[in-house]
Design an enzyme around this catalytic site. Sequence first.
Site, PDB file in Angstrom:
ATOM      1  N   ILE A  85      44.951 -22.495 -31.810  1.00 39.28           N
ATOM      2  CA  ILE A  85      45.315 -23.818 -31.301  1.00 39.28           C
ATOM      3  C   ILE A  85      44.919 -24.000 -29.837  1.00 39.28           C
ATOM      4  O   ILE A  85      44.755 -25.130 -29.373  1.00 39.28           O
ATOM      5  CB  ILE A  85      46.836 -24.055 -31.518  1.00 39.28           C
ATOM      6  CG1 ILE A  85      47.153 -25.543 -31.552  1.00 39.28           C
ATOM      7  CG2 ILE A  85      47.679 -23.320 -30.492  1.00 39.28           C
ATOM      8  CD1 ILE A  85      48.555 -25.845 -32.089  1.00 39.28           C
ATOM      9  N   GLN A  93      51.444  -9.263 -26.806  1.00 37.01           N
ATOM     10  CA  GLN A  93      51.417  -9.953 -28.097  1.00 37.01           C
ATOM     11  C   GLN A  93      52.514 -11.008 -28.105  1.00 37.01           C
ATOM     12  O   GLN A  93      53.686 -10.694 -27.921  1.00 37.01           O
ATOM     13  CB  GLN A  93      51.655  -8.948 -29.227  1.00 37.01           C
ATOM     14  CG  GLN A  93      51.638  -9.583 -30.612  1.00 37.01           C
ATOM     15  CD  GLN A  93      51.868  -8.560 -31.723  1.00 37.01           C
ATOM     16  OE1 GLN A  93      52.064  -7.374 -31.454  1.00 37.01           O
ATOM     17  NE2 GLN A  93      51.850  -9.022 -32.961  1.00 37.01           N
ATOM     18  N   HIS A 113      47.674 -10.356 -36.071  1.00 35.54           N
ATOM     19  CA  HIS A 113      46.548 -11.279 -36.095  1.00 35.54           C
ATOM     20  C   HIS A 113      45.402 -10.682 -35.304  1.00 35.54           C
ATOM     21  O   HIS A 113      45.604 -10.062 -34.267  1.00 35.54           O
ATOM     22  CB  HIS A 113      46.925 -12.656 -35.527  1.00 35.54           C
ATOM     23  CG  HIS A 113      47.615 -12.610 -34.199  1.00 35.54           C
ATOM     24  ND1 HIS A 113      48.943 -12.260 -34.076  1.00 35.54           N
ATOM     25  CD2 HIS A 113      47.169 -12.857 -32.950  1.00 35.54           C
ATOM     26  CE1 HIS A 113      49.283 -12.309 -32.800  1.00 35.54           C
ATOM     27  NE2 HIS A 113      48.222 -12.647 -32.092  1.00 35.54           N
ATOM     28  N   LEU A 114      44.202 -10.868 -35.823  1.00 32.13           N
ATOM     29  CA  LEU A 114      42.991 -10.439 -35.136  1.00 32.13           C
ATOM     30  C   LEU A 114      42.304 -11.681 -34.590  1.00 32.13           C
ATOM     31  O   LEU A 114      41.983 -12.602 -35.349  1.00 32.13           O
ATOM     32  CB  LEU A 114      42.073  -9.706 -36.120  1.00 32.13           C
ATOM     33  CG  LEU A 114      40.896  -8.938 -35.518  1.00 32.13           C
ATOM     34  CD1 LEU A 114      41.393  -7.789 -34.651  1.00 32.13           C
ATOM     35  CD2 LEU A 114      39.992  -8.417 -36.630  1.00 32.13           C
ATOM     36  N   HIS A 115      42.143 -11.717 -33.266  1.00 35.37           N
ATOM     37  CA  HIS A 115      41.380 -12.805 -32.648  1.00 35.37           C
ATOM     38  C   HIS A 115      39.891 -12.509 -32.846  1.00 35.37           C
ATOM     39  O   HIS A 115      39.431 -11.405 -32.517  1.00 35.37           O
ATOM     40  CB  HIS A 115      41.631 -12.866 -31.142  1.00 35.37           C
ATOM     41  CG  HIS A 115      43.032 -13.189 -30.721  1.00 35.37           C
ATOM     42  ND1 HIS A 115      43.396 -14.432 -30.250  1.00 35.37           N
ATOM     43  CD2 HIS A 115      44.149 -12.424 -30.668  1.00 35.37           C
ATOM     44  CE1 HIS A 115      44.684 -14.415 -29.920  1.00 35.37           C
ATOM     45  NE2 HIS A 115      45.165 -13.204 -30.159  1.00 35.37           N
TER      46      HIS A 115
HETATM   47  P1  AMP Z   1      48.812 -13.241 -29.038  1.00 33.99           P
HETATM   48  O1  AMP Z   1      50.065 -13.052 -29.863  1.00 33.99           O
HETATM   49  O2  AMP Z   1      49.065 -13.107 -27.569  1.00 33.99           O
HETATM   50  O3  AMP Z   1      47.684 -12.344 -29.486  1.00 33.99           O
HETATM   51  O4  AMP Z   1      48.278 -14.711 -29.248  1.00 33.99           O
HETATM   52  C1  AMP Z   1      48.816 -15.637 -30.140  1.00 33.99           C
HETATM   53  C2  AMP Z   1      47.782 -16.725 -30.342  1.00 33.99           C
HETATM   54  O5  AMP Z   1      48.290 -17.628 -31.298  1.00 33.99           O
HETATM   55  C3  AMP Z   1      47.448 -17.536 -29.082  1.00 33.99           C
HETATM   56  O6  AMP Z   1      46.036 -17.459 -28.839  1.00 33.99           O
HETATM   57  C4  AMP Z   1      47.882 -18.954 -29.448  1.00 33.99           C
HETATM   58  O7  AMP Z   1      47.024 -19.943 -28.914  1.00 33.99           O
HETATM   59  C5  AMP Z   1      47.838 -18.923 -30.959  1.00 33.99           C
HETATM   60  N1  AMP Z   1      48.725 -19.868 -31.638  1.00 33.99           N
HETATM   61  C6  AMP Z   1      50.048 -20.065 -31.423  1.00 33.99           C
HETATM   62  N2  AMP Z   1      50.521 -20.992 -32.257  1.00 33.99           N
HETATM   63  C7  AMP Z   1      49.486 -21.382 -33.037  1.00 33.99           C
HETATM   64  C8  AMP Z   1      49.338 -22.314 -34.102  1.00 33.99           C
HETATM   65  N3  AMP Z   1      50.365 -23.059 -34.549  1.00 33.99           N
HETATM   66  N4  AMP Z   1      48.121 -22.471 -34.672  1.00 33.99           N
HETATM   67  C9  AMP Z   1      47.070 -21.736 -34.232  1.00 33.99           C
HETATM   68  N5  AMP Z   1      47.150 -20.831 -33.243  1.00 33.99           N
HETATM   69  C10 AMP Z   1      48.345 -20.668 -32.642  1.00 33.99           C
END
Ligand code: AMP
Length: 123
Positions: A36, A99, A105-107
């Site tokens: 997002i 995190q 989740h894998l970016h």
């Molecule tokens: P992290 O847990 O730090 O690896 O990152 C969580 C990721 O989830 C961040 O890049 C957010 O932008 C993304 N994120 C959070 N909520 C949503 C959502 N509803 N849809 C898509 N991505 C999301």
Amino acid sequence: MPFAYDDKNIFARILRGEIPNRTVFENDHALAFEDIHPQAPVHVLVIPKGPYASLDHFAAAASAAEQAGFMAAVAEVCRISGLDKGFRAIANTGEDGVQEVPHFHLHILGGRRLGRMLAPAEA
Ligand code: AMP
């Protein structure tokens, strides 16, 4: 340390259909959707459908079929997104890994040259 999973996190809600997402790819074991807040022209998150809090939890506890399905989804995301010039895959994990969402989740980031992975550690 045993792994714990809290199904109130936002990605669990996406998997239950309670929150919309921009799906890139889906199979029996994984869902891939656009981040997002994209940090590159391509920024897709690949998540397992099972209740795994982190990469190490998933690696330790997911079945062979779940792990294969997840990696197949990663391959499809790279193919669909046209990442033939390369990409970066990041799994932020736990407190030190910063995190935010406690569902593995894998970016997948790409579409431009990304620069160095990390700044040098402070002395
Ligand atoms: P992290 O847990 O730090 O690896 O990152 C969580 C990721 O989830 C961040 O890049 C957010 O932008 C993304 N994120 C959070 N909520 C949503 C959502 N509803 N849809 C898509 N991505 C999301």
